[in-house]
Design a protein around this motif. Structure first.
Motif, PDB file in Angstrom:
ATOM      1  N   ARG A  71      24.465-111.500 -79.233  1.00 29.03           N
ATOM      2  CA  ARG A  71      23.067-111.792 -79.536  1.00 29.03           C
ATOM      3  C   ARG A  71      22.508-110.779 -80.521  1.00 29.03           C
ATOM      4  NH1 ARG A  71      20.368-110.188 -75.803  1.00 29.03           N
ATOM      5  NH2 ARG A  71      21.974-109.131 -74.664  1.00 29.03           N
ATOM      6  N   PHE A  72      21.648-111.279 -81.372  1.00 29.28           N
ATOM      7  CA  PHE A  72      20.957-110.440 -82.339  1.00 29.28           C
ATOM      8  C   PHE A  72      19.493-110.845 -82.321  1.00 29.28           C
ATOM      9  CE2 PHE A  72      25.328-110.734 -83.509  1.00 29.28           C
ATOM     10  CZ  PHE A  72      25.664-109.425 -83.805  1.00 29.28           C
ATOM     11  N   TYR A  73      18.635-109.927 -82.706  1.00 27.52           N
ATOM     12  CA  TYR A  73      17.202-110.217 -82.712  1.00 27.52           C
ATOM     13  C   TYR A  73      16.667-110.021 -84.123  1.00 27.52           C
ATOM     14  CZ  TYR A  73      12.437-110.551 -81.097  1.00 27.52           C
ATOM     15  OH  TYR A  73      11.143-110.973 -80.893  1.00 27.52           O
ATOM     16  N   VAL A  74      15.944-111.007 -84.596  1.00 27.60           N
ATOM     17  CA  VAL A  74      15.273-110.915 -85.882  1.00 27.60           C
ATOM     18  C   VAL A  74      13.803-110.666 -85.593  1.00 27.60           C
ATOM     19  CG1 VAL A  74      14.697-112.096 -88.026  1.00 27.60           C
ATOM     20  CG2 VAL A  74      16.958-112.444 -86.979  1.00 27.60           C
ATOM     21  N   PRO A  96      19.892-106.496 -77.609  1.00 25.23           N
ATOM     22  CA  PRO A  96      20.854-107.324 -78.329  1.00 25.23           C
ATOM     23  C   PRO A  96      21.905-106.455 -79.014  1.00 25.23           C
ATOM     24  CG  PRO A  96      18.887-107.051 -79.640  1.00 25.23           C
ATOM     25  CD  PRO A  96      18.652-106.318 -78.339  1.00 25.23           C
ATOM     26  N   GLY A  97      22.854-107.094 -79.682  1.00 25.91           N
ATOM     27  CA  GLY A  97      23.880-106.364 -80.422  1.00 25.91           C
ATOM     28  C   GLY A  97      23.348-105.713 -81.682  1.00 25.91           C
ATOM     29  N   GLY A  98      22.198-106.157 -82.133  1.00 27.03           N
ATOM     30  CA  GLY A  98      21.579-105.596 -83.322  1.00 27.03           C
ATOM     31  C   GLY A  98      20.198-106.181 -83.525  1.00 27.03           C
ATOM     32  N   VAL A  99      19.375-105.442 -84.242  1.00 25.97           N
ATOM     33  CA  VAL A  99      18.015-105.886 -84.551  1.00 25.97           C
ATOM     34  C   VAL A  99      17.848-105.869 -86.064  1.00 25.97           C
ATOM     35  CG1 VAL A  99      15.551-105.404 -84.302  1.00 25.97           C
ATOM     36  CG2 VAL A  99      17.100-104.991 -82.382  1.00 25.97           C
TER      37      VAL A  99
END
Length: 130
Positions: A71-74, A96-99
């Motif tokens: 999962r990633f977050y924008v 998440p895994g990255g933002v």
């Protein structure tokens, strides 16, 4: 939701509301405060009620299932529907895994910053899965 004047009673007035919809003026300020006018016009005719079930019901996630998805977050930094503080809280509570942050984007980066959103999605797609 507190500002919504349009509650939807899909199961009848004697039952709790099943959805809600904002007035067009509210949607413009909440969702599309950075989006081009032509995109807002298209979005306004495409908007549908927001179901209350997913918003009101407690969600239970398990590491065995939910934890297996990458999962990633924008984060949309000029979002009036979900403030940056609320978005940061969501990230803290469920990392998440990255933002990826989009400055100058409203709640709908696919309208307000489509090229930058595309670049981020391509970058995410190229991240190797473990």
């Amino acid at each position: 939701m507190k500002e919504s004047k349009f509650l939807i009673y899909g199961n009848g007035k004697e039952k709790p509301p099943t959805g809600f919809m904002f007035e067009k003026e509210q949607m413009h300020g909440l969702y599309f405060n950075q989006s081009p006018a032509k995109d807002i016009a298209l979005a306004m005719v495409s908007m549908r009620p927001i179901p209350l079930g997913p918003v009101m019901e407690k969600l239970s996630l398990t590491p065995e299932k939910y934890g297996t998805s990458h999962r990633f977050y924008v984060q949309t930094l000029d979002d009036h529907a979900l403030s940056p503080d609320v978005q940061e809280k969501l990230v803290r509570e469920n990392p998440p895994g990255g933002v990826f942050k989009i400055k100058g984007s409203d709640h709908c980066p696919f309208f307000s910053k489509p090229q930058l959103l595309h670049k981020i999605l391509v970058e995410i797609a190229q991240i190797p899965q473990e």
